[in-house]
Design a protein around this motif. Structure first.
Motif, short mmCIF file in Angstrom:
data_model
loop_
_atom_site.label_atom_id
_atom_site.label_comp_id
_atom_site.label_asym_id
_atom_site.label_seq_id
_atom_site.Cartn_x
_atom_site.Cartn_y
_atom_site.Cartn_z
N GLY B 350 6.06 -85.09 -34.45
CA GLY B 350 4.92 -85.07 -33.54
C GLY B 350 4.04 -83.87 -33.85
N GLY B 351 4.70 -82.73 -34.05
CA GLY B 351 3.96 -81.51 -34.37
C GLY B 351 3.20 -81.63 -35.68
N LEU B 352 3.86 -82.20 -36.70
CA LEU B 352 3.18 -82.35 -37.99
C LEU B 352 1.93 -83.22 -37.86
CD1 LEU B 352 6.16 -82.81 -40.48
CD2 LEU B 352 4.59 -80.88 -40.33
N PHE B 353 2.06 -84.30 -37.10
CA PHE B 353 0.88 -85.16 -36.93
C PHE B 353 -0.22 -84.42 -36.17
CE2 PHE B 353 3.52 -88.98 -37.88
CZ PHE B 353 2.71 -89.44 -38.88
N ALA B 354 0.19 -83.59 -35.21
CA ALA B 354 -0.81 -82.80 -34.49
C ALA B 354 -1.54 -81.87 -35.46
CB ALA B 354 -0.14 -82.01 -33.38
N LEU B 355 -0.77 -81.24 -36.35
CA LEU B 355 -1.38 -80.33 -37.33
C LEU B 355 -2.36 -81.07 -38.23
CD1 LEU B 355 1.87 -78.44 -38.39
CD2 LEU B 355 0.01 -77.50 -37.03
N LEU B 456 -13.51 -72.59 -42.32
CA LEU B 456 -12.64 -72.96 -41.21
C LEU B 456 -12.37 -71.75 -40.32
CD1 LEU B 456 -9.99 -75.17 -43.01
CD2 LEU B 456 -11.67 -75.91 -41.35
N GLU B 457 -12.26 -72.02 -39.02
CA GLU B 457 -11.94 -70.93 -38.10
C GLU B 457 -10.56 -71.12 -37.53
OE1 GLU B 457 -14.90 -70.04 -35.15
OE2 GLU B 457 -16.47 -70.71 -36.51
N ASP B 458 -9.89 -70.00 -37.27
CA ASP B 458 -8.53 -70.08 -36.75
C ASP B 458 -8.54 -70.56 -35.30
OD1 ASP B 458 -5.88 -69.99 -36.89
OD2 ASP B 458 -5.68 -67.82 -36.90
N LEU B 459 -7.36 -71.00 -34.86
CA LEU B 459 -7.24 -71.41 -33.47
C LEU B 459 -7.20 -70.18 -32.58
CD1 LEU B 459 -4.47 -74.16 -33.75
CD2 LEU B 459 -6.93 -74.45 -33.86
N THR B 460 -7.98 -70.18 -31.52
CA THR B 460 -7.89 -69.11 -30.53
C THR B 460 -7.77 -69.73 -29.16
OG1 THR B 460 -10.28 -69.08 -30.31
CG2 THR B 460 -9.32 -67.49 -31.86
N TRP B 461 -7.16 -68.99 -28.26
CA TRP B 461 -6.94 -69.55 -26.92
C TRP B 461 -8.25 -69.84 -26.23
CZ3 TRP B 461 -2.94 -71.89 -25.08
CH2 TRP B 461 -1.67 -71.60 -25.61
N SER B 462 -9.25 -69.00 -26.48
CA SER B 462 -10.49 -69.22 -25.73
C SER B 462 -11.21 -70.48 -26.21
CB SER B 462 -11.40 -68.00 -25.88
OG SER B 462 -11.59 -67.74 -27.26
N LYS B 463 -11.18 -70.75 -27.52
CA LYS B 463 -11.93 -71.89 -28.01
C LYS B 463 -11.09 -73.14 -28.23
CE LYS B 463 -15.05 -71.20 -31.32
NZ LYS B 463 -15.47 -70.47 -32.55
N ASN B 464 -9.84 -72.96 -28.59
CA ASN B 464 -9.02 -74.13 -28.96
C ASN B 464 -7.79 -74.24 -28.08
OD1 ASN B 464 -9.92 -72.52 -31.66
ND2 ASN B 464 -10.46 -74.69 -31.70
N TRP B 465 -7.97 -74.00 -26.80
CA TRP B 465 -6.78 -73.98 -25.94
C TRP B 465 -6.09 -75.33 -25.87
CZ3 TRP B 465 -6.53 -76.95 -21.56
CH2 TRP B 465 -7.75 -77.53 -21.15
N THR B 466 -6.83 -76.41 -26.05
CA THR B 466 -6.15 -77.71 -25.97
C THR B 466 -5.19 -77.88 -27.15
OG1 THR B 466 -7.98 -78.76 -27.12
CG2 THR B 466 -8.00 -78.88 -24.73
N GLU B 467 -5.66 -77.52 -28.32
CA GLU B 467 -4.79 -77.66 -29.51
C GLU B 467 -3.60 -76.71 -29.44
OE1 GLU B 467 -8.29 -77.43 -30.34
OE2 GLU B 467 -8.68 -79.08 -31.73
N LEU B 468 -3.89 -75.45 -29.09
CA LEU B 468 -2.79 -74.49 -28.99
C LEU B 468 -1.83 -74.89 -27.88
CD1 LEU B 468 -4.41 -71.01 -29.59
CD2 LEU B 468 -2.60 -72.09 -30.91
N GLY B 469 -2.41 -75.35 -26.80
CA GLY B 469 -1.58 -75.79 -25.67
C GLY B 469 -0.65 -76.92 -26.05
N ALA B 470 -1.08 -77.73 -27.00
CA ALA B 470 -0.21 -78.82 -27.44
C ALA B 470 0.84 -78.32 -28.43
CB ALA B 470 -1.04 -79.94 -28.06
N LEU B 471 0.49 -77.33 -29.25
CA LEU B 471 1.40 -76.91 -30.32
C LEU B 471 2.46 -75.92 -29.84
CD1 LEU B 471 -1.10 -76.51 -33.29
CD2 LEU B 471 0.67 -78.24 -33.03
N VAL B 472 2.05 -74.99 -28.98
CA VAL B 472 2.98 -73.91 -28.62
C VAL B 472 4.25 -74.43 -27.94
CG1 VAL B 472 3.23 -71.88 -27.14
CG2 VAL B 472 1.24 -72.12 -28.63
N PRO B 473 4.14 -75.36 -26.98
CA PRO B 473 5.39 -75.87 -26.39
C PRO B 473 6.32 -76.49 -27.44
CG PRO B 473 3.53 -76.56 -25.07
CD PRO B 473 2.96 -75.94 -26.31
N LEU B 474 5.75 -77.12 -28.45
CA LEU B 474 6.58 -77.71 -29.51
C LEU B 474 7.34 -76.61 -30.24
CD1 LEU B 474 4.06 -80.32 -31.01
CD2 LEU B 474 6.10 -80.81 -29.67
#
Lengths: 508, 511
Positions: B350-355, B456-474
């Motif tokens: 699931g995580g790999l597909f998210a990435l 490309l820009e890195d993921l940050t909590w302020s801008k990409n919280w949905t993506e990080l929010g999905a990845l961190v619990p994994l």
């Protein structure tokens, strides 16, 4: 000679739904003369009331309220049992929804003539009578009552060429098949000396087990009756008329007859084939195989041809015509199961549940076609459904429900129908037939899904068809769509009605 | 057969929680897009909450069903609404309720069309999948089983990639072909047993009240097996999977790989082992052979892919091969490892597909060659990717290792499988390292030589919280299971032990 029987002796109250409908139809026929041409909505409403009253009585009877004796009427040619009641309910519902989808169509196409509704009512009555006859002559009369109005209705859009062609084809072939039926009945009578199903089968067993001379006559007779009824329900190889007739007839008529003709035909088939046999089996403790193999072969041919040819269709109405041929095949599986000793009741229950589910789903699918035709096109091809979900989400959602139900996906009525059909087939040890049946439904998924793909997954250039349909049509769409879902989620509504269906004849 | 009806249980509450949200979204049709998204997310979080309660009150010392709810459905034909959980299904319920909020969250910024319809299907598929894992009546099971097809078909077909229509129809037809044969097996079994209830039939089989002739048992076994094998998918029935996976939208792939494939392996344990122990023991070497071929084949083909998403898709064939091998080792540790590995695979794949989805969202390509040196511009993202990749390949101290190791332990000690199965499967572990590191190397390491990648820009909590929010619990779960797996085994120990013991006494010991 004959003494005139009293009403009570005829047990006329038991036939109240039919009597009420017949009476209502006659009133309608007269009343329509006094209804001006621009007020035909009253005729439609009156017809609806007639069917509604009859449906109410039929539902009461079906749910166990005793109206009249629960046995036979009219000196035994007419059976009143749960089977009769359920067939009544199905036919009447088909009639009511049929009228709902018709009204606006007739108005729009300028074919608003009052006799339309009278004919629908007569045909419905015919289907009801087919389910309640246990006398071969009676079956013939009921069949004609069912069919003749349908011939006329098919041509109702005259002077449109396709409609006239459809009526002509249906009439000629229909008359031909009636000939088969009469000839078959005559041969059976010649061999057994009776029109009564019970007597026919009891004598038939003696003839078939002995070396009697009547054997050949009898078998030909049975085969001819089977052919005539097979024609009525559109079973392969007697299906040739069906695509052309369905395509050419006015769409509401197609919707109505796709269900009513099948209900009547299959009801009669169950009566003739399974009832008689159930009686014989009960008395002898075994079934004699006269027709099971033939019905199996017909079922397989019907399933395969209906489903495979449907794949190649581009006209939506024609595709649905082949699809309804295929659905006849599933019901034939149920009937074939009835040929095994002890499975007769399961077989009738499965067939009735399937017909109930099919009634809502199939009329619903045609109702969507009617709604699409409102954008003033005479033929609706699969391309016309492209992008439907974007501009008419409700209509697309309804069509999705119907397509999934026809495929047999759970939580729709169609699945419940298939479930019981296959259950009956396995009870009857017809494993091969069941496997062919399920594989055929995978094939059918392909062309039903194509409609959904077009509606949801393709950008549309289709004419915008507003979700806003006229009241009657909209109600019909809601009733059929919700009916399909509700019967799928709470199937006991259907199964409880069908539970007490038994084909052993009560009383003599 | 009559069953005692019971009151509503927590299992039912968890099962129907997504449907409450579904109907709210369905009938409130004036909601703004933003509210629809949040409505779906909150619904799935509430479902997660209920499932956590379910886990909290789970009694690990019981082997049978817990939190049962039995109600009449079609009483005439002996069909009940019967749900409940045991030590096996609880983990799959948890997996479902855990993955779903993450899939919904990651969709927030990826799905821009027909939003309401999308989230309706997301909630519907959660309902259907939970239903499969808790259903204890074969009719109910089949209803949910087929119901999972419909939303996934739409998710792939509407929001998928270029070839989405083909992939959606193929997915539907392929799985339906398998499951409809299962319907016949269910009907047959129901007619034989006089009931459709899974618990009752299991008890009847275990007490010997219901037994079949060898041929009948094998036919019934195959009826169920084919449906499950297509879903898993077991080699050679896997050809729908790459199409569906590659064409599905990101959340669709996550659900497909993360949960939907486990429907098949779950079914194998529940029905094929539970109902047909003799046939299971007879067929075990054959099925294990297919599983091992799948392990090697999946790994081999994955290595040859030029498309990242396709690569990940083929790894599923390989990983699920391990799960099937574990199940048909017919040992306690094999089955336990298989159950845990189902959860692990859900998390890591699931995580790999998210990435992959996140990369695709930014670069609109999935070609491996188009990337390179991503680490330099996206260190946080790449760090997460490293953990997930290592978990997928089975590095010790991460979750994947625990599952695979236990499975191999089980298959090595199996009475029905020769040691060669384990030996070849171990080769699969090495191949997994090869293709995973190959992929990671090509995408994240090396020179940053493509211009598009430099922007490309890195993921940050302020801008990409949905993506990080999905990845961190994994990532958190990867470490939790990897470092402290014993609670997982403890809860399933009773149910798995009971099942395996039964299979052994009936089938294996006699051989």
């Amino acid at each position: 000679m004959f003494s005139t029987p009293t009403f009570d002796e005829l047990n006329i109250w038991a036939a109240l739904p039919m009597m009420a409908l017949a009476f209502g139809t006659c009133i309608l026929l007269v009343a329509d003369l006094f209804i001006p041409k621009d007020k035909k909505v009253y005729t439609a409403a009156l017809a609806g009331i007639g069917l509604g009253v009859s449906l109410l009585i039929a539902l009461l009877q079906a749910s166990g309220v005793e109206i009249g004796d629960k046995s036979t009427a009219f000196e035994g040619i007419f059976v009143v049992d749960q089977f009769t009641h359920v067939v009544n309910v199905i036919s009447l519902m088909a009639g009511i929804i049929g009228i709902m989808v018709s009204y606006d169509y007739l108005e729009r196409t300028g074919t608003e003539r009052g006799e339309f509704y009278t004919l629908i009512l007569f045909s419905t009555l015919g289907a009801m009578l087919m389910g309640s006859s246990r006398n071969l002559v009676m079956i013939f009369i009921a069949l004609e009552l069912l069919s003749i109005p349908l011939y006329i209705l098919s041509g109702f859009r005259r002077p449109m060429l396709e409609s006239e062609e459809s009526a002509m084809k249906y009439f000629l072939l229909g008359a031909f098949s009636s000939g088969f039926l009469v000839y078959g009945i005559a041969l059976i009578y010649g061999a057994t000396g009776s029109f009564e199903l019970v007597n026919v089968w009891q004598t038939a067993v003696d003839i078939l087990e002995g070396e009697g001379a009547g054997q050949f006559t009898l078998l030909i007779g049975i085969a001819m009756v089977l052919i005539a009824l097979g024609f009525k329900v559109g079973a392969v190889p007697f299906h040739m008329w069906q695509p052309d007739v369905y395509q050419g007839a006015p769409t509401p008529v197609t919707a109505f007859m796709s269900v009513t003709a099948k209900t009547g035909g299959f009801a009669a088939m169950l009566r003739v084939l399974v009832t008689g046999l159930a009686v014989v089996s009960a008395s002898q403790g075994k079934a004699i195989d006269v027709w099971q193999d033939s019905v199996q072969v017909i079922a397989v041919l019907t399933l395969i041809l209906g489903n495979f040819v449907a794949i190649t269709q581009t006209d939506l109405k024609r595709m649905l015509a082949y699809s309804s041929i295929a659905h006849g095949g599933y019901i034939l599986i149920a009937i074939a199961a009835g040929g095994t000793f002890g499975v007769g009741d399961s077989s009738a229950q499965a067939a009735l549940v399937y017909l109930m589910a099919y009634t809502f789903t199939n009329i619903g699918a045609f109702a969507v076609v009617i709604a699409l035709e409102r954008s003033e096109r005479n033929t609706i091809t699969l391309n016309d459904t492209k992008g439907l979900a974007q501009h008419s989400p409700l209509l697309a959602a309804a069509m999705t429900i119907f397509m999934l139900s026809l495929t047999g996906v759970p939580l729709t009525a169609g699945f419940i129908g298939k479930f019981f059909v296959f259950k009956a087939a396995l009870e009857a040890n017809l494993e091969v037939l069941a496997v062919i049946g399920v594989l055929a439904s995978v094939v059918s998924a392909y062309y039903y899904l194509r409609v959904i793909v077009n509606m949801y997954m393709v950008e549309g250039d289709a004419h915008p068809v507003a979700d806003k349909q006229p009241l009657a049509l909209r109600s019909a769409l809601w009733v059929t769509a919700m009916g399909t879902l509700i019967l799928g989620i709470l199937p006991y509504i259907m199964t409880d009605l069908a539970r007490d269906v038994t084909l052993a004849i009560v009383g003599r | 057969m009559q069953l005692e009806t019971t009151g509503v249980s927590l299992t039912s509450v968890t099962l129907f929680a997504p449907m409450v949200g579904f109907f709210i979204l369905l009938f409130l049709n004036k909601l703004s897009d933003e509210r629809i998204k949040w409505g779906a997310l909150i619904t799935s979080l509430i479902t997660l909450g209920f499932s956590i309660l379910l886990l909290a009150q789970f009694k690990s010392d019981e082997t049978g069903l817990q939190s049962e709810h039995i109600a009449e459905w079609i009483p005439t034909f002996g069909i009940y609404y019967h749900v409940g959980i045991d030590g096996i299904s609880i983990w799959l319920v948890m997996l479902t309720t855990f993955i779903m909020p993450l899939s919904i969250l990651i969709s927030f910024n990826m799905i821009h069309e027909r939003i309401r319809l999308y989230y309706l299907f997301m909630l519907l598929i959660e309902f259907a999948m939970l239903g499969v894992f808790v259903a204890q009546d074969m009719f109910l099971f089949y209803v949910f089983w087929e119901l999972t097809l419909v939303p996934m078909y739409f998710l792939v077909g509407i929001w998928g990639g270029e070839e989405r229509r083909y992939a959606a129809v193929k997915f539907f037809l392929y799985t339906m072909a398998g499951s409809i044969l299962m319907l016949l097996a269910i009907l047959w079994l129901g007619n034989e047993a006089g009931t459709f209830d899974v618990k009752v039939i299991t008890e009847m089989v275990q007490s010997g009240a219901l037994s079949f002739g060898t041929d009948t048992e094998r036919l019934l076994f195959l009826g169920f097996f084919i449906a499950f094998a297509i879903k898993v998918p077991l080699w050679p029935l896997h050809s729908w999977l790459p199409d569906a996976h590659v064409q599905a939208p990101t959340a669709g792939s996550i659900i497909l790989a993360g949960i939907l494939l486990k429907l098949g392996t779950y079914g194998l344990i529940r029905f094929n082992l539970g109902f047909f122990p003799n046939a299971a023991a007879d067929f075990a070497p054959w099925i294990a052979a297919l599983a091992v071929i799948g392990i090697i084949y999946g790994a081999w083909v994955a290595y040859a892919q030029t498309d990242v998403k396709k690569l990940v898709a083929y790894t599923s064939v390989s990983h699920l091969g391990f799960v099937v091998l574990g199940i048909f080792s017919l040992t306690s540790s094999g089955v336990q490892g298989a159950v845990l590995q189902m959860v692990n695979h859900g998390i890591s794949t699931g995580g790999l597909f998210a990435l992959v989805g996140i990369l695709y969202d930014r670069r609109h390509t999935k070609a491996i060659n188009a990337f390179g040196g991503i680490w330099k511009v996206m260190p946080v993202f790449s760090g997460i990717a490293l953990v997930i990749s290592l978990s997928s390949m089975g590095l010790p101290s991460l979750n994947g290792f625990v599952g695979e190791f236990t499975i191999l332990l089980g298959s090595a000690s199996s009475d029905v499988l020769s040691i060669w199965f384990t030996a070849v499967a171990t080769l699969g572990v090495i191949l997994a390292a090869v293709y995973t590191l190959f992929m990671f190397n090509k995408v994240f390491m090396g020179p940053l030589d493509k211009k598009e990648n430099q922007e490309l820009e890195d993921l940050t909590w302020s801008k990409n919280w949905t993506e990080l929010g999905a990845l961190v619990p994994l990532v958190i779960m990867i470490f939790v299971i990897g470092l402290y797996p014993s609670p997982f085994f403890e809860l399933m120990d009773g149910s798995v032990g009971h099942l395996v013991n039964f299979v052994h006494t009936v089938a294996v010991a006699g051989k």
